[in-house]
Scaffold this motif. Structure first.
Motif, PDB file in Angstrom:
ATOM      1  N   ASP A 147       0.805  -1.219   0.000  1.00 34.77           N
ATOM      2  CA  ASP A 147       0.000   0.000   0.000  1.00 34.77           C
ATOM      3  C   ASP A 147       0.841   1.273   0.000  1.00 34.77           C
ATOM      4  O   ASP A 147       0.337   2.344  -0.318  1.00 34.77           O
ATOM      5  CB  ASP A 147      -1.013   0.003   1.146  1.00 34.77           C
ATOM      6  N   GLU A 148       2.109   1.181   0.323  1.00 36.17           N
ATOM      7  CA  GLU A 148       2.974   2.363   0.329  1.00 36.17           C
ATOM      8  C   GLU A 148       3.649   2.607  -1.020  1.00 36.17           C
ATOM      9  O   GLU A 148       4.250   3.649  -1.232  1.00 36.17           O
ATOM     10  CB  GLU A 148       4.041   2.253   1.424  1.00 36.17           C
ATOM     11  N   THR A 149       3.567   1.649  -1.943  1.00 37.56           N
ATOM     12  CA  THR A 149       4.198   1.824  -3.252  1.00 37.56           C
ATOM     13  C   THR A 149       3.545   2.946  -4.054  1.00 37.56           C
ATOM     14  O   THR A 149       4.128   3.444  -5.010  1.00 37.56           O
ATOM     15  CB  THR A 149       4.171   0.515  -4.069  1.00 37.56           C
ATOM     16  N   GLY A 150       2.367   3.364  -3.643  1.00 37.37           N
ATOM     17  CA  GLY A 150       1.687   4.487  -4.297  1.00 37.37           C
ATOM     18  C   GLY A 150       2.498   5.775  -4.251  1.00 37.37           C
ATOM     19  O   GLY A 150       2.230   6.703  -5.015  1.00 37.37           O
ATOM     20  N   LEU A 151       3.500   5.846  -3.362  1.00 35.89           N
ATOM     21  CA  LEU A 151       4.361   7.027  -3.307  1.00 35.89           C
ATOM     22  C   LEU A 151       5.126   7.234  -4.614  1.00 35.89           C
ATOM     23  O   LEU A 151       5.621   8.327  -4.886  1.00 35.89           O
ATOM     24  CB  LEU A 151       5.359   6.900  -2.149  1.00 35.89           C
ATOM     25  N   LYS A 154       7.245   8.964 -17.036  1.00 33.69           N
ATOM     26  CA  LYS A 154       6.788   9.031 -15.650  1.00 33.69           C
ATOM     27  C   LYS A 154       5.942   7.809 -15.304  1.00 33.69           C
ATOM     28  O   LYS A 154       5.406   7.143 -16.187  1.00 33.69           O
ATOM     29  CB  LYS A 154       6.021  10.307 -15.365  1.00 33.69           C
ATOM     30  N   ILE A 155       5.841   7.547 -14.021  1.00 34.97           N
ATOM     31  CA  ILE A 155       4.927   6.515 -13.544  1.00 34.97           C
ATOM     32  C   ILE A 155       3.562   7.180 -13.447  1.00 34.97           C
ATOM     33  O   ILE A 155       3.326   8.024 -12.598  1.00 34.97           O
ATOM     34  CB  ILE A 155       5.379   5.928 -12.196  1.00 34.97           C
ATOM     35  N   ALA A 156       2.689   6.816 -14.389  1.00 35.33           N
ATOM     36  CA  ALA A 156       1.387   7.454 -14.496  1.00 35.33           C
ATOM     37  C   ALA A 156       0.413   6.940 -13.461  1.00 35.33           C
ATOM     38  O   ALA A 156      -0.490   7.651 -13.037  1.00 35.33           O
ATOM     39  CB  ALA A 156       0.817   7.253 -15.902  1.00 35.33           C
ATOM     40  N   LYS A 157       0.589   5.677 -13.046  1.00 29.75           N
ATOM     41  CA  LYS A 157      -0.345   5.104 -12.072  1.00 29.75           C
ATOM     42  C   LYS A 157       0.338   3.963 -11.328  1.00 29.75           C
ATOM     43  O   LYS A 157       1.091   3.193 -11.906  1.00 29.75           O
ATOM     44  CB  LYS A 157      -1.602   4.585 -12.759  1.00 29.75           C
ATOM     45  N   VAL A 158       0.044   3.893 -10.030  1.00 34.25           N
ATOM     46  CA  VAL A 158       0.426   2.741  -9.229  1.00 34.25           C
ATOM     47  C   VAL A 158      -0.857   2.198  -8.628  1.00 34.25           C
ATOM     48  O   VAL A 158      -1.518   2.863  -7.844  1.00 34.25           O
ATOM     49  CB  VAL A 158       1.425   3.099  -8.102  1.00 34.25           C
ATOM     50  N   ASP A 159      -1.225   1.002  -9.048  1.00 33.43           N
ATOM     51  CA  ASP A 159      -2.391   0.315  -8.480  1.00 33.43           C
ATOM     52  C   ASP A 159      -1.830  -0.636  -7.424  1.00 33.43           C
ATOM     53  O   ASP A 159      -1.236  -1.656  -7.752  1.00 33.43           O
ATOM     54  CB  ASP A 159      -3.137  -0.452  -9.565  1.00 33.43           C
ATOM     55  N   THR A 160      -1.987  -0.257  -6.156  1.00 32.68           N
ATOM     56  CA  THR A 160      -1.339  -0.997  -5.072  1.00 32.68           C
ATOM     57  C   THR A 160      -1.988  -2.352  -4.790  1.00 32.68           C
ATOM     58  O   THR A 160      -1.376  -3.210  -4.172  1.00 32.68           O
ATOM     59  CB  THR A 160      -1.338  -0.186  -3.765  1.00 32.68           C
ATOM     60  N   GLY A 161      -3.223  -2.511  -5.206  1.00 33.01           N
ATOM     61  CA  GLY A 161      -3.905  -3.788  -4.951  1.00 33.01           C
ATOM     62  C   GLY A 161      -4.469  -3.875  -3.559  1.00 33.01           C
ATOM     63  O   GLY A 161      -5.015  -4.901  -3.164  1.00 33.01           O
ATOM     64  N   VAL A 162      -4.323  -2.801  -2.784  1.00 37.13           N
ATOM     65  CA  VAL A 162      -4.821  -2.812  -1.402  1.00 37.13           C
ATOM     66  C   VAL A 162      -6.095  -2.010  -1.323  1.00 37.13           C
ATOM     67  O   VAL A 162      -6.267  -1.011  -1.926  1.00 37.13           O
ATOM     68  CB  VAL A 162      -3.768  -2.229  -0.429  1.00 37.13           C
TER      69      VAL A 162
END
Length: 190
Positions: free
Chosen positions: A41-45, A182-190
């Protein structure tokens, strides 16, 4: 993410990724100091992270990529809206063409496993012509749309690279120093 790194990164990328990963690890409130790790859940950073500080995505491409992730099927699409390249692409001097590229990476930090798929658009001429929506299909599926039920974080990266047309051949400009990623989206799965 080797394909996007090779197309648009600066010489300080490793240091900046290390710094960002340190921020992520420090958010681990579960494990003791020295044993902290990456919590999904913190990878969204990492969302919005630019790979090339010399060409920030938002200052080169004045469009917001629309990213959709379907964890059940593994379908991942990054769409660049229809546009006029003369207005929304800050092409460097000498560029005659550009192309969008991207990748999706499903990363399991606990098992040190990952899957990455990439895609790139056709060449698009820099000019006043209307450019239709561009879809990058970076789906993590096996093509059979089976129930994959992906649970690890999915990083979706989008970039633009510039070229010069010389006698029908497209040559990249200046080793990618103008390319923005750029990293456009991080879907954390949480």
């Amino acid at each position: 993410m080797r394909i996007v790194i090779s197309q648009g990164s600066d010489k300080y990328l490793t240091a900046r990724v290390t710094q960002k990963m340190s921020e992520v690890i420090k958010k681990d409130g579960v494990n003791a100091r020295g044993k902290r790790g990456v919590l999904d859940d913190e990878t969204g950073l990492f969302e919005g992270f630019d790979f090339n500080q010399n060409a920030i995505f938002g200052s080169v491409v004045y469009l917001k990529p629309e990213v959709s992730v379907n964890r059940q099927t593994g379908e991942v699409l990054a769409k660049m809206p229809a546009h006029n390249s003369r207005i929304v692409i800050a092409a460097p001097r000498g560029a005659t063409h550009y192309r969008f590229f991207g990748c999706a990476s499903n990363i399991n930090f606990e098992l040190s496993e990952f899957t990455t798929l990439d895609d790139e658009s056709d060449f698009i001429e820099v000019g006043n012509a209307a450019v239709p929506e561009t879809v990058l299909d970076v789906s993590l599926s096996d093509g059979q749309n089976q129930n994959l039920n992906l649970t690890s974080p999915i990083f979706v990266t989008v970039g633009v690279s510039f070229f010069q047309d010389v006698n029908g051949e497209k040559y990249p400009l200046k080793n990618g120093s103008y390319n923005a990623v750029k990293i456009a989206k991080v879907d954390t799965g949480v």
